[in-house]
Motif scaffolding. Structure first.
Motif, PDB file in Angstrom:
ATOM      1  N   ARG A  13     -16.592 -10.669 -71.083  1.00 32.20           N
ATOM      2  CA  ARG A  13     -17.631 -11.333 -71.865  1.00 32.20           C
ATOM      3  C   ARG A  13     -16.921 -12.281 -72.834  1.00 32.20           C
ATOM      4  N   SER A  14     -17.282 -13.553 -72.747  1.00 31.80           N
ATOM      5  CA  SER A  14     -16.624 -14.551 -73.582  1.00 31.80           C
ATOM      6  C   SER A  14     -17.634 -15.609 -74.002  1.00 31.80           C
ATOM      7  N   PRO A  15     -17.273 -16.482 -74.950  1.00 28.53           N
ATOM      8  CA  PRO A  15     -18.212 -17.529 -75.370  1.00 28.53           C
ATOM      9  C   PRO A  15     -18.359 -18.648 -74.348  1.00 28.53           C
ATOM     10  N   TYR A  16     -17.523 -18.648 -73.304  1.00 27.69           N
ATOM     11  CA  TYR A  16     -17.506 -19.763 -72.360  1.00 27.69           C
ATOM     12  C   TYR A  16     -18.491 -19.526 -71.224  1.00 27.69           C
ATOM     13  N   SER A  17     -19.635 -20.162 -71.320  1.00 28.39           N
ATOM     14  CA  SER A  17     -20.689 -19.978 -70.328  1.00 28.39           C
ATOM     15  C   SER A  17     -20.443 -20.788 -69.062  1.00 28.39           C
ATOM     16  N   GLU A  18     -19.530 -21.745 -69.119  1.00 30.43           N
ATOM     17  CA  GLU A  18     -19.210 -22.595 -67.980  1.00 30.43           C
ATOM     18  C   GLU A  18     -17.726 -22.922 -68.009  1.00 30.43           C
ATOM     19  N   LYS A  19     -17.163 -23.233 -66.859  1.00 33.72           N
ATOM     20  CA  LYS A  19     -15.716 -23.455 -66.795  1.00 33.72           C
ATOM     21  C   LYS A  19     -15.286 -24.758 -67.460  1.00 33.72           C
ATOM     22  N   GLN A 176     -26.776 -20.523 -88.318  1.00 29.38           N
ATOM     23  CA  GLN A 176     -26.218 -19.574 -87.351  1.00 29.38           C
ATOM     24  C   GLN A 176     -25.013 -18.802 -87.897  1.00 29.38           C
ATOM     25  N   LYS A 177     -24.628 -19.104 -89.125  1.00 32.51           N
ATOM     26  CA  LYS A 177     -23.376 -18.571 -89.661  1.00 32.51           C
ATOM     27  C   LYS A 177     -23.372 -17.047 -89.760  1.00 32.51           C
ATOM     28  N   GLN A 178     -24.510 -16.441 -90.019  1.00 30.22           N
ATOM     29  CA  GLN A 178     -24.550 -14.982 -90.159  1.00 30.22           C
ATOM     30  C   GLN A 178     -24.195 -14.282 -88.851  1.00 30.22           C
ATOM     31  N   HIS A 179     -24.708 -14.786 -87.729  1.00 27.43           N
ATOM     32  CA  HIS A 179     -24.471 -14.141 -86.439  1.00 27.43           C
ATOM     33  C   HIS A 179     -23.282 -14.742 -85.688  1.00 27.43           C
ATOM     34  N   TYR A 180     -22.966 -15.991 -85.982  1.00 28.29           N
ATOM     35  CA  TYR A 180     -21.848 -16.668 -85.301  1.00 28.29           C
ATOM     36  C   TYR A 180     -20.982 -17.364 -86.354  1.00 28.29           C
ATOM     37  N   PRO A 181     -20.252 -16.590 -87.158  1.00 32.40           N
ATOM     38  CA  PRO A 181     -19.497 -17.182 -88.267  1.00 32.40           C
ATOM     39  C   PRO A 181     -18.393 -18.136 -87.829  1.00 32.40           C
ATOM     40  N   GLN A 182     -17.904 -18.004 -86.595  1.00 27.58           N
ATOM     41  CA  GLN A 182     -16.810 -18.865 -86.123  1.00 27.58           C
ATOM     42  C   GLN A 182     -17.283 -19.968 -85.185  1.00 27.58           C
ATOM     43  N   LEU A 183     -18.572 -20.210 -85.122  1.00 24.54           N
ATOM     44  CA  LEU A 183     -19.100 -21.173 -84.164  1.00 24.54           C
ATOM     45  C   LEU A 183     -18.554 -22.580 -84.402  1.00 24.54           C
ATOM     46  N   ALA A 184     -18.542 -23.025 -85.662  1.00 20.09           N
ATOM     47  CA  ALA A 184     -18.035 -24.363 -85.961  1.00 20.09           C
ATOM     48  C   ALA A 184     -16.564 -24.476 -85.590  1.00 20.09           C
ATOM     49  N   GLU A 185     -15.799 -23.449 -85.909  1.00 17.95           N
ATOM     50  CA  GLU A 185     -14.371 -23.445 -85.579  1.00 17.95           C
ATOM     51  C   GLU A 185     -14.167 -23.451 -84.063  1.00 17.95           C
ATOM     52  N   TYR A 214     -21.510 -19.619 -75.751  1.00 16.89           N
ATOM     53  CA  TYR A 214     -22.522 -18.584 -75.936  1.00 16.89           C
ATOM     54  C   TYR A 214     -23.824 -19.115 -75.327  1.00 16.89           C
ATOM     55  N   HIS A 215     -24.903 -19.160 -76.090  1.00 19.58           N
ATOM     56  CA  HIS A 215     -26.164 -19.710 -75.583  1.00 19.58           C
ATOM     57  C   HIS A 215     -26.513 -21.020 -76.292  1.00 19.58           C
ATOM     58  N   PHE A 216     -25.485 -21.690 -76.799  1.00 20.39           N
ATOM     59  CA  PHE A 216     -25.681 -22.966 -77.486  1.00 20.39           C
ATOM     60  C   PHE A 216     -25.273 -24.120 -76.575  1.00 20.39           C
ATOM     61  N   ASN A 217     -26.163 -25.079 -76.420  1.00 20.03           N
ATOM     62  CA  ASN A 217     -25.860 -26.303 -75.684  1.00 20.03           C
ATOM     63  C   ASN A 217     -25.456 -27.362 -76.701  1.00 20.03           C
ATOM     64  N   ILE A 218     -24.245 -27.847 -76.577  1.00 22.17           N
ATOM     65  CA  ILE A 218     -23.669 -28.736 -77.579  1.00 22.17           C
ATOM     66  C   ILE A 218     -23.487 -30.137 -76.989  1.00 22.17           C
ATOM     67  N   LYS A 219     -24.073 -31.129 -77.633  1.00 23.09           N
ATOM     68  CA  LYS A 219     -23.979 -32.509 -77.190  1.00 23.09           C
ATOM     69  C   LYS A 219     -22.998 -33.249 -78.100  1.00 23.09           C
ATOM     70  N   TRP A 220     -22.009 -33.911 -77.485  1.00 22.81           N
ATOM     71  CA  TRP A 220     -21.005 -34.622 -78.273  1.00 22.81           C
ATOM     72  C   TRP A 220     -20.645 -35.949 -77.618  1.00 22.81           C
ATOM     73  N   PHE A 228     -17.850 -36.884 -81.880  1.00 18.68           N
ATOM     74  CA  PHE A 228     -18.917 -36.640 -82.838  1.00 18.68           C
ATOM     75  C   PHE A 228     -19.924 -35.670 -82.219  1.00 18.68           C
ATOM     76  N   VAL A 229     -20.069 -34.493 -82.830  1.00 22.19           N
ATOM     77  CA  VAL A 229     -21.031 -33.518 -82.353  1.00 22.19           C
ATOM     78  C   VAL A 229     -22.407 -33.930 -82.875  1.00 22.19           C
ATOM     79  N   GLU A 230     -23.275 -34.342 -81.939  1.00 22.83           N
ATOM     80  CA  GLU A 230     -24.551 -34.940 -82.335  1.00 22.83           C
ATOM     81  C   GLU A 230     -25.678 -33.935 -82.420  1.00 22.83           C
ATOM     82  N   ASP A 231     -25.658 -32.910 -81.554  1.00 21.06           N
ATOM     83  CA  ASP A 231     -26.768 -31.961 -81.555  1.00 21.06           C
ATOM     84  C   ASP A 231     -26.317 -30.625 -80.982  1.00 21.06           C
ATOM     85  N   ILE A 232     -26.986 -29.568 -81.408  1.00 17.26           N
ATOM     86  CA  ILE A 232     -26.749 -28.225 -80.903  1.00 17.26           C
ATOM     87  C   ILE A 232     -28.103 -27.626 -80.577  1.00 17.26           C
ATOM     88  N   TYR A 233     -28.333 -27.360 -79.302  1.00 16.16           N
ATOM     89  CA  TYR A 233     -29.587 -26.776 -78.861  1.00 16.16           C
ATOM     90  C   TYR A 233     -29.397 -25.275 -78.648  1.00 16.16           C
TER      91      TYR A 233
END
Length: 237
Positions: A13-19, A176-185, A214-220, A228-233
């Protein structure tokens, strides 16, 4: 030739949902940690008795996102810019005859939750759901060779992109910091390594990409050497 059947002993189990987002080596993204869930009949504390004495492990795994027929005698390593061929056995490419991978990871803890044995791991380079086929303890006296030569991959690669967040994504990260404190990093470390194929890294035009962590879709978006990270779905878990 004889053939052999290999049955997985556990699942990652890892944060990487896709290769696409997975770092090319386990120590490049320190925020990308994970867990190994053992499967029956190996899901027994007896099977890992004594493993707590070791700080690091070797994990043998299967590149399960690669189709069986996708392999070749030569490949183009990303470290060489994707424009030079090498023999497959001179690389760590996933496009191998038996699609077997090897990864050295830190063992942070061993826990038993509801009769489930879980190995808590440090930084890893494995997509979520990766089948593990064996575990071996890392032995520094024989596994570590500081004087070894590594051809075209002697040193840790430099970070290729400078990552910045939009005001909108900063607000999402704060929520999201409470549940995913290292997400930005995690996002910063993954994108700064530039996960794009080597041939796309040469394109200097403005480009937009998406990754899933994880379950975040990140557009950059990439402009020159800036990302530039423009959006996080927030998708479904």
């Amino acid at each position: 030739m004889m053939t052999y059947q290999i049955d997985p002993i556990g699942i990652i189990r890892s944060p990487y949902s896709e290769k696409f987002a997975v770092p090319r080596q386990p120590n490049l993204v320190s925020a990308g940690q994970g867990e190994l869930y053992l499967s029956a009949p190996y899901n027994d504390p007896i099977s890992v008795k004594g493993l707590e004495q070791f700080s690091h492990l070797w994990l043998l795994f299967l590149f399960h996102h690669i189709a069986p027929e996708k392999w070749g005698l030569t490949v183009r390593p990303p470290r060489l810019g994707g424009n030079k061929t090498m023999g497959v056995f001179a690389t760590r490419s996933p496009f191998r005859p038996n699609h077997i991978g090897l990864s050295a990871v830190e063992l942070k803890d061993i826990v038993v939750e509801n009769k489930q044995v879980v190995l808590k791991l440090g930084s890893l380079d494995l997509v979520d759901g990766t089948p593990i086929v064996d575990i071996k303890p890392y032995l520094p006296y024989c596994d570590s060779h500081p004087e070894a030569l590594a051809g075209y991959a002697q040193a840790i690669p430099d970070k290729k992109l400078t990552v910045e967040f939009s005001q909108k994504t900063q607000l999402i990260l704060d929520l999201q910091k409470q549940h995913y404190p290292q997400l930005a990093e995690l996002i910063t470390q993954v994108i700064s390594q530039d996960p794009r194929p080597a041939y796309k890294q040469k394109n200097s035009s403005e480009q937009t990409y998406g990754i899933t962590l994880y379950h975040f879709n990140i557009k950059w978006k990439i402009i020159n050497q800036y990302a530039f990270v423009e959006d996080i779905y927030v998708g479904s878990k």
